[in-house]
Write an enzyme that holds these catalytic residues in place. Structure first.
Site, short mmCIF file in Angstrom:
data_model
loop_
_atom_site.label_atom_id
_atom_site.label_comp_id
_atom_site.label_asym_id
_atom_site.label_seq_id
_atom_site.Cartn_x
_atom_site.Cartn_y
_atom_site.Cartn_z
N ASP A 1 30.41 38.30 31.26
CA ASP A 1 30.69 38.45 29.83
C ASP A 1 31.46 37.26 29.28
O ASP A 1 31.56 37.09 28.06
CB ASP A 1 31.45 39.76 29.56
N GLU B 1 27.60 33.14 38.23
CA GLU B 1 27.20 34.49 37.81
C GLU B 1 25.72 34.65 38.18
O GLU B 1 24.90 33.79 37.86
CB GLU B 1 27.43 34.65 36.30
N ASP C 1 35.38 38.53 39.55
CA ASP C 1 35.30 39.54 38.49
C ASP C 1 33.97 40.27 38.66
O ASP C 1 32.98 39.94 38.02
CB ASP C 1 35.38 38.86 37.12
N ASP D 1 31.53 47.35 40.46
CA ASP D 1 32.06 48.16 41.55
C ASP D 1 31.22 48.01 42.83
O ASP D 1 30.09 47.52 42.77
CB ASP D 1 32.16 49.62 41.10
N1 SPM Z 1 34.91 40.80 32.64
C1 SPM Z 1 34.99 42.19 32.69
C2 SPM Z 1 34.14 42.74 33.77
C3 SPM Z 1 34.78 43.91 34.42
N2 SPM Z 1 34.59 43.95 35.82
C4 SPM Z 1 35.19 45.08 36.48
C5 SPM Z 1 34.56 46.36 36.03
C6 SPM Z 1 35.03 47.54 36.82
C7 SPM Z 1 34.48 48.79 36.24
N3 SPM Z 1 34.76 49.96 36.99
C8 SPM Z 1 36.10 50.27 37.25
C9 SPM Z 1 36.19 51.44 38.16
C10 SPM Z 1 37.29 51.29 39.14
N4 SPM Z 1 37.27 52.41 40.07
#
Ligand code: SPM
Length: 294
Positions: A98, A118, A167, A170
């Site tokens: 993003d 990415e 980044d 999950d």
């Molecule tokens: N740049 C924002 C991207 C976000 N990346 C991480 C997203 C995690 C989403 N799920 C969180 C759940 C944690 N158990």
């Protein structure tokens, strides 16, 4: 509009983040419309116009960010490692399609070069179209953006970076490899002496066993390992953690080496991270401290 499976999670004007990763509860967003919904080679990509949280990016049915609260996660995953390092000149971002993490890393005055890898061009394209305040990170003059697999990239880039930020989504689907022990081994190899890593680390509330297992992978390759946490209202349980590792066993990750002044916080538009939050984020509730550190 092409369609993806994630639209099944929308009912009666609400997107419901129902997923086996957080059994027995879910978070929901009231929505006005589906702006985009498509399948890439890697995942379902959906962008929602929500009623109260701005636009939201959903990958494989899981909320990645909303315009209302994205700054909390993006600032913390960027500035926890950057401000822990005495001179973070060269930074690698793995994932982050993003653009929000690149936006934050660009702000750090000591960062000279950012490489971002990415895997999914379609996430970048959707973010440029619907999440412009995050995607402006791609305009950084310090940034070199590569659309490729971060795992493969690091196999041939050794000893190059001061800080590596992962980044990711999950640990199911395309991101699962980024939580494996071999990934932490690659991270170590791509760092220069004194290097620090910070990766998306799930939540202790939902699956402390996965958090502990991944932290143990990190411990096999890094001398100082910590699990700071941050509040993000639109993630399950409202909280997310980070796997942080330092090559140098004498690194005190809890005390920032670089301190933003109050003027800096205004100048760089930091809405969550500050020096006090940095140190406080390492203080864990007893159940998590016991499970992860004892
Ligand atoms: N740049 C924002 C991207 C976000 N990346 C991480 C997203 C995690 C989403 N799920 C969180 C759940 C944690 N158990």
């Amino acid at each position: 509009m092409e369609c993806c499976d994630s639209v099944c999670l929308i009912k009666d004007g609400w997107f419901r983040e129902i997923n086996d990763m957080w059994p027995g509860h879910y978070f929901a967003l009231k929505i006005d419309s589906v702006l985009s919904c498509e399948k890439s080679d890697y995942q379902d990509i959906m962008v929602l116009k929500t009623t109260n949280h701005g636009n939201a990016l959903i990958l494989d049915g899981v909320i990645q960010c909303t315009e209302k609260d994205e700054f909390a996660y993006q600032e913390m995953i960027a500035f926890l490692p950057l401000c822990s390092h005495p001179n973070p000149e060269r930074v690698l971002i793995v994932g982050g399609g993003d653009g929000g993490v690149a936006r934050e890393v660009d702000k750090h005055p000591l960062v000279k070069k950012i490489v971002q890898v990415e895997i999914d061009q379609k996430v970048i394209d959707a973010s440029k179209k619907y999440l412009p305040n995050m995607a402006k990170g791609f305009d950084s003059p310090k940034l070199e953006l590569k659309v490729c697999d971060g795992f493969e990239y690091m196999k041939c880039h050794k000893n190059e970076f001061d800080v590596i930020i992962t980044d990711s989504s999950d640990p199911i689907g395309p991101a699962s490899a980024l939580f494996s022990e071999s990934y932490f081994s690659l991270l170590k190899g791509a760092l220069r002496s004194g290097g620090i890593i910070c990766s998306q680390g799930g939540t202790a509330w939902d699956d402390i066993e996965t958090v502990k297992k991944t932290l143990d992978h990190c411990r096999r390759h890094f001398k100082e390992v910590r699990y700071p946490i941050a509040g993000v209202p639109t993630y399950p349980t409202g909280q997310i953690g980070f796997f942080m590792g330092a090559l140098d066993g004498n690194s005190d990750l809890t005390t920032p080496k670089f301190k933003f002044t109050d003027e800096d916080l205004e100048k760089y538009d930091l809405k969550y991270y500050n020096t006090q939050i940095h140190s406080a984020s390492f203080v864990l509730p007893n159940f998590a401290r016991k499970a992860l550190y004892e």
